[in-house]
Design a protein around this motif. Structure first.
Motif, short mmCIF file in Angstrom:
data_model
loop_
_atom_site.label_atom_id
_atom_site.label_comp_id
_atom_site.label_asym_id
_atom_site.label_seq_id
_atom_site.Cartn_x
_atom_site.Cartn_y
_atom_site.Cartn_z
N ILE A 5 0.85 -1.20 0.00
CA ILE A 5 0.00 0.00 0.00
C ILE A 5 0.88 1.25 0.00
O ILE A 5 0.68 2.18 -0.78
CB ILE A 5 -0.94 0.00 1.23
CG1 ILE A 5 -1.99 -1.11 1.12
CG2 ILE A 5 -1.61 1.36 1.42
CD1 ILE A 5 -2.76 -1.40 2.41
N VAL B 1 -4.63 2.83 8.15
CA VAL B 1 -4.88 3.39 6.82
C VAL B 1 -5.95 4.48 6.91
O VAL B 1 -5.80 5.58 6.36
CB VAL B 1 -5.31 2.28 5.83
CG1 VAL B 1 -5.85 2.86 4.54
CG2 VAL B 1 -4.12 1.36 5.54
N GLY C 22 -2.20 4.87 4.38
CA GLY C 22 -2.45 4.51 2.99
C GLY C 22 -2.19 5.66 2.03
O GLY C 22 -2.46 5.53 0.83
N LEU D 187 -9.91 0.25 -0.79
CA LEU D 187 -9.38 -0.90 -0.04
C LEU D 187 -10.48 -1.42 0.88
O LEU D 187 -11.07 -0.64 1.64
CB LEU D 187 -8.17 -0.47 0.79
CG LEU D 187 -7.55 -1.56 1.68
CD1 LEU D 187 -6.87 -2.64 0.84
CD2 LEU D 187 -6.54 -0.95 2.66
N VAL E 200 -1.17 -0.45 -4.50
CA VAL E 200 -2.61 -0.71 -4.35
C VAL E 200 -3.41 0.46 -4.90
O VAL E 200 -4.35 0.29 -5.68
CB VAL E 200 -2.96 -1.00 -2.87
CG1 VAL E 200 -4.45 -1.24 -2.71
CG2 VAL E 200 -2.17 -2.21 -2.37
#
Lengths: 381, 444
Positions: free
Chosen positions: A83, A111, A117, A95, A88
């Motif tokens: 990530i 995240v 993230g 996500l 990602v």
């Protein structure tokens, strides 16, 4: 979305190329999902491919070290690394963090709340774990509605017709995947290839899954082996990793007759409940029909009985547990499972993986020792 | 047989035992009064003697409880209020494991569990508990066998794995109170779900105890929990004084009754007395340290096996732990334990415990705590055995330093298994951090 190392079984197409093609040719975005289970029908109904993050294996820890202590589980660590590297976010619009364990819960909140993230949007899904069946059933349905609403908030309303179609397609994919898993080897498809194909459920668009599984099932079943040609075993644990594991099982003459991994067997209903005409209810019923899994808790006696019964029925002579290091849910169950298998005359071994790039030598040695033991115990080759 | 057991239990746990403990306590208090404070610490707390007596009595009571009254094993964050009115003796395996850790008996217990196949990666409380179950060896004498197991997932999912092993090993019913993680806050279906399960627990507890639960008794117990939590909260608030009237590591021990005697009059009496003593010390300017030079916060469970060495090191720097997220977690439930609808109050209380809340909430709470307690820094114990507490601390430390100017240090260790505590490395790191906060202060 592959690891740093090419995977020996990925001989068809790469995930990254596949997702690019999905976006360019079909206008389908992607939703990345952490393990284990989540209501994938809803993501499909938004017109997005679901791609699951089982690590990936072989990602060297870098930026994730600034976020996690040294004892974090490798699956959470590698996923966070992926990530943080932007892999990602480059492939997925969202996500999905199912509440599988404390480690993934912690990853999700980092995240969402601490910016781990880098702005990657995320939604959560909570698995009910109570043994109180009515409370569990009611909560599951409420949580599915909440999850749907959180997807709608991001992607717009989910059309009931689209959801009904997605649910029906996933039913077909489940049914075919279960058959491909249960009916055993097919002509022209090695065992590592059969399992690699089944694991494409983790990233193929559902209609492509149906096509791929259907094509594999059109191949005739492989001719029965000569006695002692290979040793039937149960493969349990979390996931068929690190890369090369299935090839080594094959080389060692071990044939998986029961797949009880969290990544595959435990996520395929043995019997799908009949459709109700209400897709949300169908999703809930499918979830409830899944076999026992350490990450969804439930009763340990039931899980032990489930595994032992299937091992006996399939004539397994050994059981191999491939456990992601420091995976608490799975590690709690192991002593009871192994003791019950021992009582049933089935040898077992545990391989612990740190989700390395390739099978480490120590793991290979343990695997070979296990293969020798089960061959010796049953008079195999 | 049951009558004889009851008689024995009544005699040992309620007559002879308490009488002997009372004599012992008087002796200990007299000894304490004669003792001079050990530099760099302030005078010891009288409440530590009362605490010891209370804990000894609790474990003494347990030795003869099975067969005499219903027994439940329960996680620390489970709604014990449902069990108390039904006459349960309640065992807290986590507290028992902490005692094993503090008395250096955890390693042997962990090894016993590992010999039975339980991985060393598993929580050391769970391994200690399973190890003492398999070996029968415990520093508290004997732990009674349960009629019921109650596990609440609000502190971690580990307990779900752990208790289902206990249920299989002991062959007794297990009730799991599953509390959805509050990512982004509580939603209506969360509360409904938890409430339903607590109602189910009440039914299971009634069946195991063979008697009905009276709502009035449940409300009364809840009121007692609330009062104890509020008193404990007042004690903790006194940590804001300069100097703080106690040495913060003591608070990890003094929270014991809040865990194991929640809902009882004994807990209320204990915290009233503790509060009185702390107020008295605060008014007279008596601190937990003779000279308080640094004020720190602690995040996570303590390192039970290293309390002494940690106290000495902190003491050398004049560093007091004036507040800890762990001890405060046992007081902030007081507001949620409102009377009226006890099942709803229990659901609300046990759903919202510290570890069931997201990192946004924890970051906000930690920053507020640092401000209110005038903290110079934060010690983050990255506890191998507590994933929900530990995974996220690096980000919390960074956020707290960046947004609030409060520095922190992460120390990797374990709450119970001494094999996972690299003291030299941890103390070096801690010393460097303290030196950075107050240069030269540790050399005295």
């Amino acid at each position: 979305m592959e690891g740093d190392q090419p995977r020996p079984t990925d001989r068809f197409v790469s995930r990254r190329a596949y997702l690019r093609e999905q976006r360019e040719r079909h206008g389908r975005g992607a939703v990345a999902a952490l393990p284990v289970e989540h209501p994938r029908e809803l993501a499909t109904a938004t017109g997005r491919v679901t791609v699951e993050l089982w690590g990936p294996s072989g990602v060297a820890p870098g930026r994730s070290q600034a976020w996690l202590p040294s004892f974090a589980c490798p699956l959470a660590r590698n996923a966070l690394e992926w990530i943080l590297r932007g892999e990602v976010g480059a492939a997925a619009d969202l996500l999905v963090v199912p509440h599988t364990c404390d480690s993934l819960q912690a990853l999700g909140t980092q995240v969402l709340d601490l910016g781990a993230g880098g702005g990657l949007p995320a939604v959560t899904f909570y698995h009910p774990r109570t043994l109180d069946v009515p409370a569990r059933a009611a909560f599951l349905r409420d949580e599915l509605r909440r999850y749907r609403a959180s997807l709608e908030e991001r992607f717009g309303p989910i059309d009931d017709g689209a959801l009904a179609r997605a649910t029906a397609l996933h039913r077909d994919a489940d049914r075919l995947a279960r058959r491909l898993l249960d009916e055993g080897p097919r002509e022209g498809l090695s065992e590592p290839e059969r399992f690699a194909l089944l694991r494409r459920r983790e990233w193929l668009w559902v209609e492509d899954q149906i096509a791929a599984f259907g094509a594999a099932l059109e191949r005739p079943p492989r001719a029965p082996e000569r006695p002692g040609e290979s040793v039937p075993i149960v493969l349990s644990g979390i996931v068929h990793e690190p890369p090369g594991l299935l090839e080594e099982l094959d080389r060692a003459g071990l044939r998986v007759v029961v797949d009880d991994t969290a990544a595959l067997g435990r996520r395929l209903p043995e019997r799908l409940p009949p459709p109700t005409g209400n897709p949300m209810e169908d999703i809930a019923r499918r979830y409830e029909s899944l076999g026992p899994c350490s990450t969804r808790t439930g009763d340990l006696d039931m899980r032990v009985a489930w595994v032992v019964e299937r091992a006996r029925r399939a004539g397994a002579r050994g059981a191999l547990f491939v456990v992601v290091a420091r995976c608490e849910p799975e590690l709690f169950d192991l002593p009871a499972l192994r003791a019950a298998l021992r009582e049933a005359g089935i040898l077992s071994a545990v391989l612990e993986t740190d989700l390395e790039a390739t099978l480490p030598a120590a793991m290979l040695t343990r695997l070979e020792a296990f293969a020798e033991s089960v061959r010796g115990a049953g008079g195999g080759r | 047989m049951r009558v004889l057991r009851r008689a024995r239990h009544r005699f040992e746990a309620h007559l002879a035992g308490p009488a002997a403990l009372a004599v012992q306590s008087r002796r200990r208090l007299a000894k304490l009064a004669r003792r001079r404070p050990e530099a760099p610490f302030g005078p010891p707390l009288r409440a530590s003697v009362a605490l010891r007596a209370l804990m000894e009595r609790y474990y003494l009571e347990g030795r003869t409880a099975d067969g005499a009254r219903p027994v439940a094993w329960i996680t620390s964050g489970a709604p014990v209020e449902v069990l108390r009115p039904l006459g349960y003796y309640v065992v807290y395996p986590e507290n028992h494991a902490a005692i094993c850790g503090a008395r250096h008996a955890a390693q042997a217990a962990c090894e016993a569990a590992e010999r039975a196949g339980y991985s060393r990666s598993l929580c050391s409380y769970a391994r200690t508990d399973l190890g003492t179950l398999f070996s029968g060896k415990t520093p508290v004498g004997r732990v009674p066998k349960p009629d019921l197991l109650v596990c609440c997932t609000n502190i971690c999912q580990t307990v779900a794995g752990w208790y289902r092993v206990l249920a299989r090993e002991l062959g007794v019913p297990l009730v799991v109170i599953d509390t959805p993680f509050l990512q982004g806050g509580e939603r209506p279906h969360h509360r409904t779900y938890v409430r339903r399960q607590i109602e189910t627990l009440a039914g299971a507890a009634e069946r195991a105890a063979g008697r009905p639960l009276r709502l009035a008794a449940l409300e009364e117990t809840l009121g007692r929990s609330q009062e104890a939590a509020a008193l404990w909260g007042e004690c903790l608030e006194l940590g804001r004084r300069r100097p703080a009237p106690w040495f913060g590591l003591e608070s990890f021990l003094l929270m014991g009754p809040m865990v194991i005697l929640r809902g009882t009059p004994e807990a209320i009496r204990f915290y009233r007395e503790l509060l009185r003593e702390l107020r008295e010390r605060a008014e007279r300017g008596i601190g937990g340290l003779a000279e308080e030079r640094l004020r720190l916060l602690w995040d996570n469970l303590p390192i039970w096996s290293e309390l002494r060495r940690l106290s000495e090191l902190l003491g050398r720097f004049g560093a007091n732990l004036v507040a800890a997220t762990y001890t405060h977690a046992w007081s902030d439930c007081a507001d949620r334990m409102q009377p009226g609808d006890p099942f709803d109050a229990l659901a609300r209380t046990y759903l919202s415990v510290l570890l069931n809340r997201d990192l946004a909430t924890r970051a906000r709470d930690l920053a507020a705590m640092a401000r209110r307690f005038h903290a110079d820094g934060v010690l983050f114990h990255a506890d191998r055995s507590c994933k929900p507490y530990s995974l996220g601390q690096h980000g919390l430390r960074e956020k707290l330093a960046r947004e609030h100017g409060v520095p922190g240090v992460v120390l990797e260790a374990d709450h119970s298994d001494p094999r996972d505590v690299a003291w030299e490395a941890a103390s070096n790191r801690l010393e460097a951090f303290l030196e950075g906060l107050a240069p030269g202060s540790g050399r005295r």
